[in-house]
Motif scaffolding. Structure first.
Motif, PDB file in Angstrom:
ATOM      1  N   ASN A   1       1.085  -0.971  -0.190  1.00  0.00           N
ATOM      2  CA  ASN A   1      -0.294  -0.103   0.047  1.00  0.00           C
ATOM      3  C   ASN A   1       1.237   1.230  -0.380  1.00  0.00           C
ATOM      4  OD1 ASN A   1      -2.190  -1.612  -0.202  1.00  0.00           O
ATOM      5  ND2 ASN A   1      -2.511  -1.035   1.979  1.00  0.00           N
ATOM      6  N   GLN A   2       2.074   0.514   0.129  1.00  0.00           N
ATOM      7  CA  GLN A   2       2.921   2.440  -0.330  1.00  0.00           C
ATOM      8  C   GLN A   2       3.163   2.738  -1.080  1.00  0.00           C
ATOM      9  OE1 GLN A   2       6.473   2.633   3.436  1.00  0.00           O
ATOM     10  NE2 GLN A   2       5.163   0.708   4.173  1.00  0.00           N
ATOM     11  N   VAL A   3       2.289   2.158  -2.447  1.00  0.00           N
ATOM     12  CA  VAL A   3       3.028   2.568  -3.833  1.00  0.00           C
ATOM     13  C   VAL A   3       2.896   3.978  -4.003  1.00  0.00           C
ATOM     14  CG1 VAL A   3       0.447   2.091  -4.143  1.00  0.00           C
ATOM     15  CG2 VAL A   3       2.803   1.201  -5.800  1.00  0.00           C
ATOM     16  N   ARG A   4       3.282   4.952  -4.566  1.00  0.00           N
ATOM     17  CA  ARG A   4       3.881   5.935  -5.417  1.00  0.00           C
ATOM     18  C   ARG A   4       4.622   6.493  -6.342  1.00  0.00           C
ATOM     19  NH1 ARG A   4       7.761   4.702  -1.854  1.00  0.00           N
ATOM     20  NH2 ARG A   4       8.194   6.051  -0.043  1.00  0.00           N
ATOM     21  N   LEU A   5       4.280   7.425  -6.749  1.00  0.00           N
ATOM     22  CA  LEU A   5       5.128   7.659  -8.690  1.00  0.00           C
ATOM     23  C   LEU A   5       6.265   8.358  -8.047  1.00  0.00           C
ATOM     24  CD1 LEU A   5       2.149   8.614 -10.698  1.00  0.00           C
ATOM     25  CD2 LEU A   5       3.583   6.834 -10.986  1.00  0.00           C
ATOM     26  N   ILE A   6       7.728   7.685  -8.647  1.00  0.00           N
ATOM     27  CA  ILE A   6       8.680   8.052  -8.176  1.00  0.00           C
ATOM     28  C   ILE A   6       8.800   8.572  -9.585  1.00  0.00           C
ATOM     29  CG2 ILE A   6      10.803   8.872  -7.969  1.00  0.00           C
ATOM     30  CD1 ILE A   6       9.634   7.361  -5.141  1.00  0.00           C
ATOM     31  N   GLU A   7       8.485  10.148 -10.875  1.00  0.00           N
ATOM     32  CA  GLU A   7       9.442  10.613 -11.719  1.00  0.00           C
ATOM     33  C   GLU A   7       8.550   9.759 -12.860  1.00  0.00           C
ATOM     34  OE1 GLU A   7      13.531  10.876 -12.219  1.00  0.00           O
ATOM     35  OE2 GLU A   7      13.764  12.249  -9.949  1.00  0.00           O
ATOM     36  N   GLY A   8       7.240   9.530 -12.847  1.00  0.00           N
ATOM     37  CA  GLY A   8       6.329   8.605 -13.864  1.00  0.00           C
ATOM     38  C   GLY A   8       6.899   7.391 -14.030  1.00  0.00           C
ATOM     39  N   VAL A   9       7.233   6.330 -12.468  1.00  0.00           N
ATOM     40  CA  VAL A   9       7.463   5.263 -12.470  1.00  0.00           C
ATOM     41  C   VAL A   9       6.892   4.624 -10.831  1.00  0.00           C
ATOM     42  CG1 VAL A   9       9.252   3.137 -11.522  1.00  0.00           C
ATOM     43  CG2 VAL A   9       9.950   5.495 -13.695  1.00  0.00           C
ATOM     44  N   VAL A  10       6.131   3.915 -11.039  1.00  0.00           N
ATOM     45  CA  VAL A  10       5.314   3.118 -10.074  1.00  0.00           C
ATOM     46  C   VAL A  10       6.750   2.446  -8.930  1.00  0.00           C
ATOM     47  CG1 VAL A  10       3.936   0.943  -9.680  1.00  0.00           C
ATOM     48  CG2 VAL A  10       3.355   2.550 -10.940  1.00  0.00           C
ATOM     49  N   THR A  11       6.587   3.055  -7.727  1.00  0.00           N
ATOM     50  CA  THR A  11       7.710   2.727  -7.032  1.00  0.00           C
ATOM     51  C   THR A  11       7.287   2.571  -5.543  1.00  0.00           C
ATOM     52  OG1 THR A  11       8.979   3.782  -8.299  1.00  0.00           O
ATOM     53  CG2 THR A  11       9.434   3.309  -6.558  1.00  0.00           C
ATOM     54  N   TRP A  12       7.848   1.159  -4.652  1.00  0.00           N
ATOM     55  CA  TRP A  12       7.587   1.208  -3.553  1.00  0.00           C
ATOM     56  C   TRP A  12       8.778   1.143  -3.123  1.00  0.00           C
ATOM     57  CZ3 TRP A  12       5.833  -1.666  -7.324  1.00  0.00           C
ATOM     58  CH2 TRP A  12       3.973  -2.523  -6.705  1.00  0.00           C
ATOM     59  N   PRO A  13       8.915   2.015  -1.409  1.00  0.00           N
ATOM     60  CA  PRO A  13      10.053   1.723  -1.415  1.00  0.00           C
ATOM     61  C   PRO A  13      11.004   0.383  -1.159  1.00  0.00           C
ATOM     62  CG  PRO A  13       7.998   2.267   0.509  1.00  0.00           C
ATOM     63  CD  PRO A  13       7.725   1.691  -0.804  1.00  0.00           C
ATOM     64  N   GLY A  14      12.107   0.831  -1.131  1.00  0.00           N
ATOM     65  CA  GLY A  14      13.411  -0.204  -1.322  1.00  0.00           C
ATOM     66  C   GLY A  14      13.630   0.093  -2.660  1.00  0.00           C
ATOM     67  N   GLU A  15      13.082   0.549  -3.380  1.00  0.00           N
ATOM     68  CA  GLU A  15      13.588   1.371  -4.692  1.00  0.00           C
ATOM     69  C   GLU A  15      13.567   0.690  -6.010  1.00  0.00           C
ATOM     70  OE1 GLU A  15      18.028   2.199  -5.755  1.00  0.00           O
ATOM     71  OE2 GLU A  15      18.385   2.952  -3.841  1.00  0.00           O
ATOM     72  N   LEU A  16      12.132  -0.208  -5.382  1.00  0.00           N
ATOM     73  CA  LEU A  16      11.333  -1.630  -6.171  1.00  0.00           C
ATOM     74  C   LEU A  16      10.320  -0.505  -7.177  1.00  0.00           C
ATOM     75  CD1 LEU A  16      10.311  -3.673  -3.200  1.00  0.00           C
ATOM     76  CD2 LEU A  16      12.103  -3.831  -4.749  1.00  0.00           C
ATOM     77  N   ASP A  17      10.680  -0.391  -8.132  1.00  0.00           N
ATOM     78  CA  ASP A  17       9.771  -0.572  -9.234  1.00  0.00           C
ATOM     79  C   ASP A  17       9.521  -1.255 -10.487  1.00  0.00           C
ATOM     80  OD1 ASP A  17      12.097  -0.451 -11.105  1.00  0.00           O
ATOM     81  OD2 ASP A  17      12.479   1.519 -10.194  1.00  0.00           O
ATOM     82  N   LEU A  18       8.105  -0.774 -11.240  1.00  0.00           N
ATOM     83  CA  LEU A  18       7.486  -1.663 -12.020  1.00  0.00           C
ATOM     84  C   LEU A  18       7.875  -0.646 -13.540  1.00  0.00           C
ATOM     85  CD1 LEU A  18       3.785  -2.193 -10.859  1.00  0.00           C
ATOM     86  CD2 LEU A  18       6.655  -4.237 -10.872  1.00  0.00           C
ATOM     87  N   ALA A  19       8.400  -1.669 -14.747  1.00  0.00           N
ATOM     88  CA  ALA A  19       8.566  -1.102 -16.177  1.00  0.00           C
ATOM     89  C   ALA A  19       7.635  -1.114 -17.042  1.00  0.00           C
ATOM     90  CB  ALA A  19       9.679  -2.167 -16.875  1.00  0.00           C
ATOM     91  N   PRO A  20       7.699   1.075 -16.423  1.00  0.00           N
ATOM     92  CA  PRO A  20       6.523   1.357 -17.100  1.00  0.00           C
ATOM     93  C   PRO A  20       6.774   1.220 -18.461  1.00  0.00           C
ATOM     94  CG  PRO A  20       8.028   3.353 -16.893  1.00  0.00           C
ATOM     95  CD  PRO A  20       9.094   2.012 -16.516  1.00  0.00           C
ATOM     96  N   ASP A  21       6.919   1.031 -19.110  1.00  0.00           N
ATOM     97  CA  ASP A  21       6.949   0.623 -20.680  1.00  0.00           C
ATOM     98  C   ASP A  21       6.492  -0.032 -21.228  1.00  0.00           C
ATOM     99  OD1 ASP A  21       7.877   3.103 -21.802  1.00  0.00           O
ATOM    100  OD2 ASP A  21       9.987   2.391 -22.283  1.00  0.00           O
ATOM    101  N   ALA A  22       6.608  -1.577 -20.217  1.00  0.00           N
ATOM    102  CA  ALA A  22       6.145  -2.740 -20.638  1.00  0.00           C
ATOM    103  C   ALA A  22       4.752  -2.787 -19.627  1.00  0.00           C
ATOM    104  CB  ALA A  22       6.697  -3.928 -19.834  1.00  0.00           C
ATOM    105  N   MET A  23       4.206  -2.577 -18.868  1.00  0.00           N
ATOM    106  CA  MET A  23       3.174  -1.539 -18.201  1.00  0.00           C
ATOM    107  C   MET A  23       2.078  -1.327 -19.113  1.00  0.00           C
ATOM    108  SD  MET A  23       2.083   0.079 -15.324  1.00  0.00           S
ATOM    109  CE  MET A  23       3.432  -0.163 -14.004  1.00  0.00           C
ATOM    110  N   HIS A  24       2.909   0.169 -19.656  1.00  0.00           N
ATOM    111  CA  HIS A  24       2.224   1.104 -20.822  1.00  0.00           C
ATOM    112  C   HIS A  24       1.653   0.301 -21.954  1.00  0.00           C
ATOM    113  CE1 HIS A  24       0.961   3.249 -24.009  1.00  0.00           C
ATOM    114  NE2 HIS A  24       0.968   4.621 -23.504  1.00  0.00           N
ATOM    115  N   ASP A  25       2.402  -1.133 -22.349  1.00  0.00           N
ATOM    116  CA  ASP A  25       2.469  -1.691 -23.328  1.00  0.00           C
ATOM    117  C   ASP A  25       1.002  -2.958 -23.105  1.00  0.00           C
ATOM    118  OD1 ASP A  25       3.959  -0.323 -24.716  1.00  0.00           O
ATOM    119  OD2 ASP A  25       5.587  -1.628 -24.752  1.00  0.00           O
ATOM    120  N   GLU A  26       1.085  -3.517 -22.504  1.00  0.00           N
ATOM    121  CA  GLU A  26       0.552  -4.239 -21.928  1.00  0.00           C
ATOM    122  C   GLU A  26      -1.655  -3.763 -21.838  1.00  0.00           C
ATOM    123  OE1 GLU A  26      -0.562  -8.539 -21.257  1.00  0.00           O
ATOM    124  OE2 GLU A  26       1.106  -7.427 -22.236  1.00  0.00           O
ATOM    125  N   ILE A  27      -0.999  -2.857 -21.142  1.00  0.00           N
ATOM    126  CA  ILE A  27      -2.811  -2.275 -20.675  1.00  0.00           C
ATOM    127  C   ILE A  27      -3.148  -1.679 -22.643  1.00  0.00           C
ATOM    128  CG2 ILE A  27      -3.215  -0.384 -19.641  1.00  0.00           C
ATOM    129  CD1 ILE A  27      -1.564  -1.162 -16.957  1.00  0.00           C
TER     130      ILE A  27
END
Length: 79
Positions: free
Chosen positions: A44-70
């Motif tokens: 639940n601590q998800v947030r956006l950092i410079e347009g990237v879905v990110t969690w504490p501990g420098e965990l993030d999801l690839a925005p390009d892959a997310m965009h393409d799949e959605i």
């Protein structure tokens, strides 16, 4: 880009170009570096950092892959 929680282990995202959809996480996703996100409070601590879905501990999801799949399916299922 916007991100918000929309249920247990699910996010609703909207990109600047209007593409929007859901990102869902199966329990099998929460292993390795993402294991800590199995704790709903951590997830639940998800947030956006410079347009990237990110969690504490420098965990993030690839925005390009997310965009393409959605854009293709309206949904991105991570397993």
């Amino acid at each position: 880009m916007e991100v918000k929680l929309c249920g247990e282990y699910a996010l609703q995202v909207r990109f600047r170009d209007g593409v929007e959809g859901r990102v869902s996480f199966l329990p099998s996703f929460f292993r390795g570096v993402f294991a800590s996100l199995k704790d709903q409070a951590q997830f639940n601590q998800v947030r956006l950092i410079e347009g990237v879905v990110t969690w504490p501990g420098e965990l993030d999801l690839a925005p390009d892959a997310m965009h393409d799949e959605i854009k293709r399916n309206g949904h991105w299922l991570l397993a």
